[in-house]
Design a protein around this motif. Sequence first.
Motif, short mmCIF file in Angstrom:
data_model
loop_
_atom_site.label_atom_id
_atom_site.label_comp_id
_atom_site.label_asym_id
_atom_site.label_seq_id
_atom_site.Cartn_x
_atom_site.Cartn_y
_atom_site.Cartn_z
N VAL A 57 0.85 -1.19 0.00
CA VAL A 57 0.00 0.00 0.00
C VAL A 57 0.88 1.24 0.00
N PRO A 58 0.65 2.17 -0.91
CA PRO A 58 1.43 3.41 -0.89
C PRO A 58 0.85 4.41 0.11
N ALA A 59 1.72 5.09 0.82
CA ALA A 59 1.32 6.21 1.68
C ALA A 59 1.53 7.48 0.87
N ARG A 60 0.45 8.20 0.59
CA ARG A 60 0.51 9.34 -0.32
C ARG A 60 0.28 10.65 0.42
N ALA A 61 0.83 11.72 -0.15
CA ALA A 61 0.59 13.05 0.39
C ALA A 61 -0.83 13.50 0.05
N ARG A 62 -1.50 14.06 1.03
CA ARG A 62 -2.88 14.52 0.80
C ARG A 62 -2.94 15.98 0.34
N ILE A 63 -1.86 16.70 0.55
CA ILE A 63 -1.79 18.08 0.07
C ILE A 63 -0.44 18.29 -0.61
N GLY A 64 -0.36 19.34 -1.42
CA GLY A 64 0.92 19.70 -2.01
C GLY A 64 1.69 20.61 -1.10
N GLY A 65 3.01 20.55 -1.20
CA GLY A 65 3.83 21.41 -0.35
C GLY A 65 5.25 20.87 -0.27
N THR A 66 5.92 21.26 0.80
CA THR A 66 7.30 20.87 1.04
C THR A 66 7.36 19.85 2.17
N VAL A 67 8.13 18.78 1.97
CA VAL A 67 8.31 17.77 3.02
C VAL A 67 9.17 18.38 4.12
N ARG A 68 8.57 18.58 5.28
CA ARG A 68 9.29 19.19 6.39
C ARG A 68 10.05 18.14 7.20
N ALA A 69 9.48 16.92 7.35
CA ALA A 69 10.13 15.88 8.15
C ALA A 69 9.69 14.51 7.65
N VAL A 70 10.60 13.54 7.77
CA VAL A 70 10.32 12.14 7.46
C VAL A 70 10.65 11.31 8.70
N SER A 71 9.68 10.57 9.20
CA SER A 71 9.83 9.88 10.49
C SER A 71 10.24 8.42 10.35
N VAL A 72 10.27 7.85 9.15
CA VAL A 72 10.57 6.43 8.98
C VAL A 72 11.64 6.27 7.92
N SER A 73 12.21 5.07 7.88
CA SER A 73 13.15 4.70 6.83
C SER A 73 12.86 3.28 6.39
N GLU A 74 13.54 2.82 5.35
CA GLU A 74 13.28 1.50 4.80
C GLU A 74 13.52 0.42 5.87
N GLY A 75 12.56 -0.50 5.96
CA GLY A 75 12.67 -1.60 6.91
C GLY A 75 11.96 -1.38 8.23
#
Length: 345
Positions: A57-75
């Motif tokens: 399942v893809p996790a998609r952005a619901r609005i447009g804008g700038t990615v301020r933070a990413v809380s996860v990584s692969e695995g």
Amino acid sequence: MSLRFIPPAAALAAAMAALLPVAGATQTARAADFTVRSVEVPELKGVFGEVKSRTVVPARARIGGTVRAVSVSEGDSVKEGDEIALVVDDKNALTLNAADAKIKELKSQLENARTELDRAQQLLARGVASQARLDTSKTQFDVATNQVTAAEADRAVILQRAREGAVIAPADGRVLTVPVTPGSVVLAGDEIARVASGPYYLRLSLPERHATSIREGGTVRIGERGISQDKAGTPATARPGRIVKVYPEISGGRVMADVEVDGLGTYFVNERTLVWVEIGKRAVLAVPAGAVRTAHGIDYVTLVTARGPLDVPVILGARFPGDDGERVEILTGLKDGDVIATAGR
């Protein structure tokens, strides 16, 4: 020197007692004999199976804008509803300020309309003003009230849009890919991460000539984790799996099949492992694995003959599980009907 007389009955009893251990040993040896017979065993083909997730399942952005933070990584493992990234649209703050100013303006107009309505009611009570003026003031008051309500609803929409900047995990699972980094510009609907949420299974790809040999519900054997023969083991030590789906389309000379097996939760998606698939049956001569001994690099079995035990060199084939333990195939050295001694002899 004196000779002791032994009664005939006692001498016979002593002789029988001396023969009892020999007779018992003979019975034990016969119990350890094994008659070689031709049996049908599954013909196995070793192929590589790829670990797949039933759903990704893809996790998609619901609005447009700038990615301020990413809380996860692969695995990483995630739960449904966890925040995995934050997308910020700077225009939301400006729009929210404009909405607050609009609400203040409309509330001021509402206060004026309320004051005019109160004055018209007082003048009408004194008989100075007409009913038409009161109706006009009341209409203006209602319009101002509705405008304030609409402005507050617009402000709620802006706040909701800002909250939708949080990208949440759509399901429980493991994160496969995160194709964005903080500072990336994304649009509404862009993929922020991919989550493998479904149960894992094995995808097999077999040559076309084996298409009619496999069937749904058939049993396969899955080796230990690893793609080398040393790590995967043998079919005799492999764990069972079940074919749950055979795809009706052949692509590139290959037929695809899905296998369900427990214990794949720690595997990587697309990781390969060795699988043995039954593609038919063949007749073999097989003996218990314990009946074979190796000396100086040569395998032997003990053949029981009328003249006594005879060590016969043999060439071994595949190993497979039997009803009473592991069996090993004999390629040459024995024939159907031979009697051999097992380890007990």
